[in-house]
Design a protein around this motif. Sequence first.
Motif, PDB file in Angstrom:
ATOM      1  N   CYS A   1       0.892  -1.290   0.075  1.00  0.00           N
ATOM      2  CA  CYS A   1       0.112  -0.015  -0.165  1.00  0.00           C
ATOM      3  C   CYS A   1       0.834   1.304  -0.089  1.00  0.00           C
ATOM      4  N   ILE A   2       0.348   2.150  -0.881  1.00  0.00           N
ATOM      5  CA  ILE A   2       1.145   3.556  -0.784  1.00  0.00           C
ATOM      6  C   ILE A   2       0.420   4.642  -0.073  1.00  0.00           C
ATOM      7  N   LYS A   3      -0.608   4.158   0.441  1.00  0.00           N
ATOM      8  CA  LYS A   3      -1.548   5.221   1.276  1.00  0.00           C
ATOM      9  C   LYS A   3      -1.900   6.375   0.531  1.00  0.00           C
ATOM     10  N   CYS A   4      -2.516   6.111  -0.532  1.00  0.00           N
ATOM     11  CA  CYS A   4      -2.968   7.207  -1.379  1.00  0.00           C
ATOM     12  C   CYS A   4      -4.408   7.695  -1.239  1.00  0.00           C
ATOM     13  N   TYR A   5      -5.197   6.784  -0.527  1.00  0.00           N
ATOM     14  CA  TYR A   5      -6.505   7.305   0.091  1.00  0.00           C
ATOM     15  C   TYR A   5      -7.519   7.014  -0.846  1.00  0.00           C
ATOM     16  N   GLN A   6      -7.263   6.429  -1.955  1.00  0.00           N
ATOM     17  CA  GLN A   6      -8.367   6.114  -3.212  1.00  0.00           C
ATOM     18  C   GLN A   6      -9.404   5.216  -2.653  1.00  0.00           C
ATOM     19  N   CYS A   7      -9.106   4.133  -1.690  1.00  0.00           N
ATOM     20  CA  CYS A   7     -10.132   3.143  -1.256  1.00  0.00           C
ATOM     21  C   CYS A   7     -10.908   3.956  -0.280  1.00  0.00           C
TER      22      CYS A   7
ATOM     23  N   PHE B   1      -3.639   0.816   9.525  1.00  0.00           N
ATOM     24  CA  PHE B   1      -4.108   1.634   8.605  1.00  0.00           C
ATOM     25  C   PHE B   1      -5.317   0.999   8.028  1.00  0.00           C
ATOM     26  N   HIS B   2      -5.116  -0.370   7.787  1.00  0.00           N
ATOM     27  CA  HIS B   2      -6.094  -0.884   7.038  1.00  0.00           C
ATOM     28  C   HIS B   2      -7.305  -1.766   7.991  1.00  0.00           C
TER      29      HIS B   2
ATOM     30  N   CYS C   1      -7.474   1.361  -6.568  1.00  0.00           N
ATOM     31  CA  CYS C   1      -6.361   1.187  -6.004  1.00  0.00           C
ATOM     32  C   CYS C   1      -4.990   1.052  -7.200  1.00  0.00           C
TER      33      CYS C   1
ATOM     34  N   MET D   1      -2.193   0.041  -6.657  1.00  0.00           N
ATOM     35  CA  MET D   1      -1.524  -1.012  -6.141  1.00  0.00           C
ATOM     36  C   MET D   1      -1.957  -2.402  -6.336  1.00  0.00           C
TER      37      MET D   1
ATOM     38  N   ILE E   1      -4.419  -3.988  -4.956  1.00  0.00           N
ATOM     39  CA  ILE E   1      -4.871  -4.532  -3.710  1.00  0.00           C
ATOM     40  C   ILE E   1      -6.323  -4.961  -3.828  1.00  0.00           C
TER      41      ILE E   1
ATOM     42  N   ASN F   1      -8.863  -5.085  -2.195  1.00  0.00           N
ATOM     43  CA  ASN F   1      -9.719  -4.748  -1.040  1.00  0.00           C
ATOM     44  C   ASN F   1     -10.962  -5.122  -1.025  1.00  0.00           C
TER      45      ASN F   1
END
Length: 398
Positions: free
Chosen positions: A294-300, A331-332, A353, A355, A357, A359
């Motif tokens: 995860c690159i913590k982009c907040y899209q999810c 975070f998740h 996402c 990456m 992932i 989710n």
Amino acid sequence: MTIKGDLLYASASDSGILKKGECGGAVTAILKNALESGIVDAVLAVKKGYDVFDASPVLITNPEDIADTAGSLHCGTLLIPKLIKKYLDGAEGMKIAVTMKGCDAKAMYELAKRGQVNLDNIYMVGLNCGGSVSPMVGRDMITEVFEIDPDTVVKEEIDKGQFIVETSDGQHKGISIDDLEDEGFGRRDNCQRCKTKIPRQCDLACGNWGVIGESAGKATFVEVCSDKGAELVTSAESNGALKTEQANEKGLMIRSKIEGAMFKLADKRREEQFAKMGSGKDRLDFIMKETSRCIKCYQCIENCPVCYCIECSSNEGHPVPKGQIPPPFTFHVNRYSQIADSCINCGQCQELCPMDIPNSLYMHAVQIEMEDMFGYEPGVNLDLPVIALAEEPAKCSK
Ligand code: FAD
Ligand code: SF4
Ligand code: SF4
Ligand code: SF4
């Protein structure tokens, strides 16, 4: 006069809309009439953008512009209700008619029960949905399996279990969706697991299943699910914009058979896809491994219809430290804990996402387990979710 519960074949009276529409243009005719007659102030629909892979939302206030939105975009995977919350003040100040798939309908209900959209001002024109194809996957699929340049595709449709494309030089090619899915293409994974095929949460549920005989391909099967839906149809018919007749009995049976077959297929896909994650500790290991990139982009978070806080608690420095990439697993876990019982399997957190992932796969699996435990099924009605029974902090306002 149309009433709630009616099952109709419907088509547009206007020959231009009839031709442009996916199955006779009933939806377009209903939307245009709703705007012309003042039932709504605006229509939110989906229109072809740059190409058939680019489904763009469009807010229309001039009835003459509605015909441009006719047709189904099967690579249109966008989720409309969050746009209403984010950009149209949750429809607080205007009446809007909106086209929506089953996942849109469920998202609308989950946002409504959290006070983020005003359902009284929204007319939900539902579309049956066998599934949608991610635009990027669609392009790859057409290149690799259809052996066609995706930039030459001018039309796509799903008919009798096939994904069919038409190119600018008149070529037609159709391939069975089952075969495409066996090769890792076809409908999105979440669509394969989805059981909201006829969105009866909407005011109208419109689709081509069950339209047989002379009407096949020229009319849409409209199920009138509410008084608001009846108002839309009655008005369109009395203003001469729409023609309707009672649905054929045999057509009704066929439609219900198809819906049943789609449920069975979705159950099979759930079993297959959930099994890939293993169970217990193995499943946890699988999720931790996948989320480790995860690159913590907040899209999810941004695009989830169930997440709606203005300031995300994952961004406060505790329990997730700031500036750490990849973020720790908390975070998740923080995200999962807030939406676990209300995930509607819309797939946005997976599709967007960067990456890749999966989710939505975990979230849906957890939600199904919680549904078994607590009996709460998200998106089907306005009942409150399990976690919503806990008091929300004041910052969770619109
Ligand atoms: P039209 O008059 O052509 O109007 C169609 C409306 O749909 C337009 O307003 C347009 O803005 C809107 N729209 C187009 N694409 C999207 C999108 N991606 N998301 C939200 N709104 C959109 N029917 C079935 O019976 N079985 C199916 O398996 C099935 N699968 C579908 C899958 C998808 C992704 C979509 C979008 C539709 C599907 N339908 C299905 C519905 C069917 O294709 C027709 O939309 C429906 O019969 C109405 O036809 P019409 O001629 O009245 O619509
Ligand atoms: Fe259609 Fe369900 Fe996929 Fe939404 S999740 S696009 S309703 S199949
Ligand atoms: Fe991480 Fe993917 Fe979510 Fe971005 S969208 S925060 S990469 S899981
Ligand atoms: Fe949709 Fe993912 Fe949110 Fe579930 S967790 S509702 S699949 S965005």
